[in-house]
Write an enzyme that holds these catalytic residues in place. Structure first.
Site, short mmCIF file in Angstrom:
data_model
loop_
_atom_site.label_atom_id
_atom_site.label_comp_id
_atom_site.label_asym_id
_atom_site.label_seq_id
_atom_site.Cartn_x
_atom_site.Cartn_y
_atom_site.Cartn_z
N ASP A 189 0.84 -1.19 0.00
CA ASP A 189 0.00 0.00 0.00
C ASP A 189 0.88 1.24 0.00
O ASP A 189 1.96 1.24 0.58
CB ASP A 189 -0.91 -0.02 1.24
CG ASP A 189 -2.04 0.99 1.11
OD1 ASP A 189 -2.69 1.29 2.13
OD2 ASP A 189 -2.26 1.51 -0.01
N TRP B 226 2.69 7.97 -2.28
CA TRP B 226 4.09 8.26 -2.61
C TRP B 226 4.15 9.23 -3.78
O TRP B 226 4.88 10.21 -3.77
CB TRP B 226 4.78 6.94 -2.95
CG TRP B 226 6.25 7.05 -3.24
CD1 TRP B 226 7.27 6.98 -2.35
CD2 TRP B 226 6.87 7.26 -4.52
NE1 TRP B 226 8.48 7.12 -2.97
CE2 TRP B 226 8.26 7.29 -4.33
CE3 TRP B 226 6.36 7.42 -5.83
CZ2 TRP B 226 9.16 7.48 -5.38
CZ3 TRP B 226 7.26 7.60 -6.87
CH2 TRP B 226 8.65 7.64 -6.64
N HIS C 89 2.83 3.56 -8.88
CA HIS C 89 2.76 2.12 -9.16
C HIS C 89 4.04 1.65 -9.83
O HIS C 89 4.56 0.57 -9.53
CB HIS C 89 1.56 1.82 -10.06
CG HIS C 89 0.24 2.06 -9.38
ND1 HIS C 89 -0.05 1.55 -8.14
CD2 HIS C 89 -0.86 2.78 -9.74
CE1 HIS C 89 -1.26 1.93 -7.78
NE2 HIS C 89 -1.78 2.69 -8.75
N LEU D 289 11.37 -20.57 -3.86
CA LEU D 289 10.33 -19.70 -3.30
C LEU D 289 9.08 -19.72 -4.17
O LEU D 289 9.17 -19.68 -5.40
CB LEU D 289 10.88 -18.26 -3.22
CG LEU D 289 9.90 -17.17 -2.79
CD1 LEU D 289 9.52 -17.33 -1.32
CD2 LEU D 289 10.49 -15.79 -3.04
N ARG E 126 1.95 -4.87 6.28
CA ARG E 126 1.22 -3.86 5.53
C ARG E 126 2.03 -2.57 5.55
O ARG E 126 2.44 -2.12 6.62
CB ARG E 126 -0.17 -3.61 6.12
CG ARG E 126 -0.89 -2.51 5.35
CD ARG E 126 -2.37 -2.47 5.51
NE ARG E 126 -2.93 -1.58 4.49
CZ ARG E 126 -4.17 -1.62 4.05
NH1 ARG E 126 -4.99 -2.53 4.54
NH2 ARG E 126 -4.60 -0.79 3.13
N ARG F 7 -5.50 -1.89 8.52
CA ARG F 7 -6.65 -2.64 7.97
C ARG F 7 -6.16 -3.91 7.31
O ARG F 7 -5.03 -4.00 6.87
CB ARG F 7 -7.34 -1.79 6.90
CG ARG F 7 -8.23 -0.70 7.41
CD ARG F 7 -9.11 -0.19 6.27
NE ARG F 7 -8.33 0.44 5.22
CZ ARG F 7 -8.04 1.75 5.20
NH1 ARG F 7 -8.44 2.53 6.19
NH2 ARG F 7 -7.33 2.25 4.22
N SER G 269 -8.19 -5.13 4.80
CA SER G 269 -8.65 -4.87 3.44
C SER G 269 -8.98 -6.14 2.65
O SER G 269 -8.58 -6.28 1.50
CB SER G 269 -7.61 -4.04 2.68
OG SER G 269 -7.41 -2.81 3.30
N GLU H 256 1.04 -13.09 12.45
CA GLU H 256 1.50 -11.90 13.17
C GLU H 256 1.38 -10.72 12.21
O GLU H 256 1.83 -10.78 11.07
CB GLU H 256 2.96 -12.07 13.61
CG GLU H 256 3.17 -13.19 14.62
CD GLU H 256 2.49 -12.89 15.95
OE1 GLU H 256 2.36 -11.69 16.29
OE2 GLU H 256 2.07 -13.84 16.63
#
Lengths: 475, 106
Positions: free
Chosen positions: A228, A233, A245, A339, A397, A403, A405, A416
């Site tokens: 977010d 920014w 973005h 990964l 976040r 939030r 969201s 966590e």
């Protein structure tokens, strides 16, 4: 020796004194009976007239011999009585000392066997151990992130050999070779996790201390990120939102890299929510463009680094071309074992649960069990988009919003949460490492009392719970 | 003072054994009857004293079977015991005389 003899003599004496006192009591009782008392009265009277029998016997024993031995015995008896009064303390002390002795013995036996005694093979001093990174890490990180190539194969002297490195590795063929390979791999497994990261961070680097502080045994297996703050920014710089973005691509790249180097198994990125459709058409189109750009740009590197891509969300609503490119990216990386990166696109947590329930219903209709169907947590968990992944251990976040969201609503039950003020385009490796460190400070209870990851209800064994090799190979 | 009391018990034991070998209970009984009930020691307190005397070789002890087939540890006065008895009787007489004079004087 003389002491021992004395000690036995003392035991005999103690017995003798006792017999003497008993004989006195018998004679006194007989006398009392003769004086007309009942046998029972005669006996109790004899004891009363005699006084404290135990004390007197002890005093008599003390006349000869070693008072310190006697005192020692008394002290021991006193201690035993004390133990009986507080059994919990006693049990704790006994178990603690027992475990301590046991552990010390075990460790010493192992150390003795491994370090001090030569291995039971001819020319043991010529043995070498070979450490090797598991294929996923080697193939994955070497080329793209650089500098990893040198750790692919290592020859080390075993600690107990006094010689220099063997010139020829012929000594370890067949079973012995395998044996040493396994031993070597086990010995190096701790470093395996962090090694890739340590190569990217040098002493003096600002992240060096953070990396040193991280416990490789307690890494989160799954990190989820709500990316977010791109718009904010851009707004602070008076730039169009799309510029934000665009600036968010770099942090995606570095986060993927750091997670791969850390040995995290799953990274889920919230890229585009179902609600994002409400945004201006131009911005939505920019997001698609950026996604396609990212896929095209990063695919070769994902391949090289053994990273598997997966998309979660209602993908059928995506523009056809985006969907095609996304699917080809997923397909191309599907055999990678490193990964796993989940890109949440057109994703909503409630929609996911609804889809999962519908999937269960569809299955039941197909196999005819709809009449008796009962839905439980397991059936929903295994029908979610993330069915193959452990639940997130850490949800990050950015941009300071407190939030969820509508992100991974079901899966974050015990995650966590870590919220940072940093805007996503400014999110660096440092921020990620700080989040991981903060996570490691938390006391995870999974709803119960502190019982560690063992109490975890769903399929979420952390990376630390598996053998290092399994952890690297599976996912 | 406790020392001289302890010495008193030793004196009573040694004096009793002067009559002949005896066991602990016999000694107790003799002290009580001979003093016509005035000296009633706690019977058990005899034994530490007896064993101390044995340690100091003033008496010697041996297990014997008594008349009614009971085993008892029988004490006998030794030569050293006899000598000590003489000294103890003298010092007791001196002590009793001294205490008596003091009581009369007051």
């Amino acid at each position: 020796m003389k002491n021992m003899r004395n000690w036995f003599r003392r035991r005999d004496r103690a017995l003798e004194i006792h017999e003497e006192v008993e004989s006195h009591l018998e004679m006194r009782a007989a006398w009392n009976r003769a004086a007309g008392l009942s046998p029972r009265e005669a006996r109790t009277g004899a004891r009363r007239q005699f006084g404290n029998q135990a004390l007197i016997e002890e005093d008599t024993r003390r006349v000869q011999g070693f008072p310190w031995l006697e005192t020692l015995g008394q002290d021991a008896r006193y201690a035993l009585r004390g133990f009986r009064r507080s059994p919990v303390f006693t049990a704790t002390a006994v178990v603690t000392i027992g475990l301590g002795i046991g552990a010390s013995t075990a460790v010493f036996s192992v150390v003795d066997r491994i370090l001090f005694r030569p291995l039971p093979y001819p020319h043991a001093e010529r043995l070498v151990s070979v450490g090797m990174l598991a294929p996923s890490v080697r193939r994955g990180l070497s080329s793209r992130f650089g500098r990893a190539g040198k750790c692919v194969r290592q020859q080390e002297r075993l600690p107990h050999t006094g010689r220099t490195r063997s010139a020829s590795p012929r000594g370890h063929r067949a079973s012995l070779g395998n044996f040493l390979l396994i031993i070597g791999t086990l010995l190096y497994h701790k470093e395996l996790f962090m090694k890739a990261l340590l190569e990217a961070v040098q002493p003096g680097d600002k992240d060096w201390n953070l990396v040193q502080a991280i416990d490789p045994a307690r890494l989160p297996a799954h990190i989820a990120v709500i990316m977010d703050g791109n718009g904010r920014w851009a707004g602070r710089r008076r730039l169009p939102r799309v510029a934000g973005h665009q600036a968010g691509i770099g942090p995606v790249r570095s986060t993927v890299e750091t997670c791969a180097r850390l040995g995290v198994k799953v990274l889920t990125l919230y890229a585009f929510s179902v609600e994002n459709w409400k945004r201006p058409r131009a911005e939505v189109e920019t997001l698609w463009r950026l996604l396609r750009y990212y896929l095209k740009q990063e695919l070769p590197d994902l391949q090289k680094n053994d990273i598997r891509l997966q998309a979660i969300g209602r993908l059928d609503a995506l523009p056809a071309q985006v969907r095609r490119e996304l699917e080809s990216g997923v397909e191309a990386t599907s055999s990678n074992r490193g990964l796993l990166v989940n890109l949440a696109i057109n994703y909503g947590g409630r929609a996911e649960i609804v889809d999962a329930v519908n999937a269960v219903l569809d299955m039941a209709r197909l196999d005819g069990s709809i009449g008796t169907l009962r839905i439980d947590e397991e059936s929903i968990s295994t029908s979610l988009y993330t069915a193959s992944c452990p639940d997130p251990d850490l949800l990050i976040r950015t941009s300071g919003e407190m939030r969820i969201s509508n992100f991974l609503l079901w899966q974050i039950a015990y995650a966590e949460l870590y919220v940072t003020e940093t805007l996503w385009p400014d999110f660096t490796r440092t921020d990620l490492l700080q989040a991981v460190l903060e996570y490691q400070k938390r006391d995870r209870r999974y709803g119960g009392l502190s019982d560690g990851p063992g109490g975890r209800p769903v399929n979420g064994a952390g990376a630390s719970d598996e053998s290092p090799i399994a952890a690297l190979r599976s996912s | 003072m406790p020392d001289s009391l302890q010495g008193t018990l030793d004196l009573l034991i040694l004096k009793t054994l002067q009559l002949g070998p005896n066991h602990g209970f016999g000694i107790t009984l003799h002290i009580q009857t001979a003093s016509q009930g005035l000296l009633r020691v706690e019977e058990g307190s005899l034994y530490p004293a007896l064993h101390r005397l044995e340690r100091d070789k003033l008496v010697k002890a041996a297990w014997q079977t008594t008349g009614n087939r009971r085993r008892a540890r029988v004490y006998t006065l030794t030569a050293a015991g006899r000598k000590r008895l003489g000294e103890a009787e003298e010092s007791w007489a001196a002590l009793a005389k001294g205490v008596g004079r003091l009581l009369r004087f007051a």
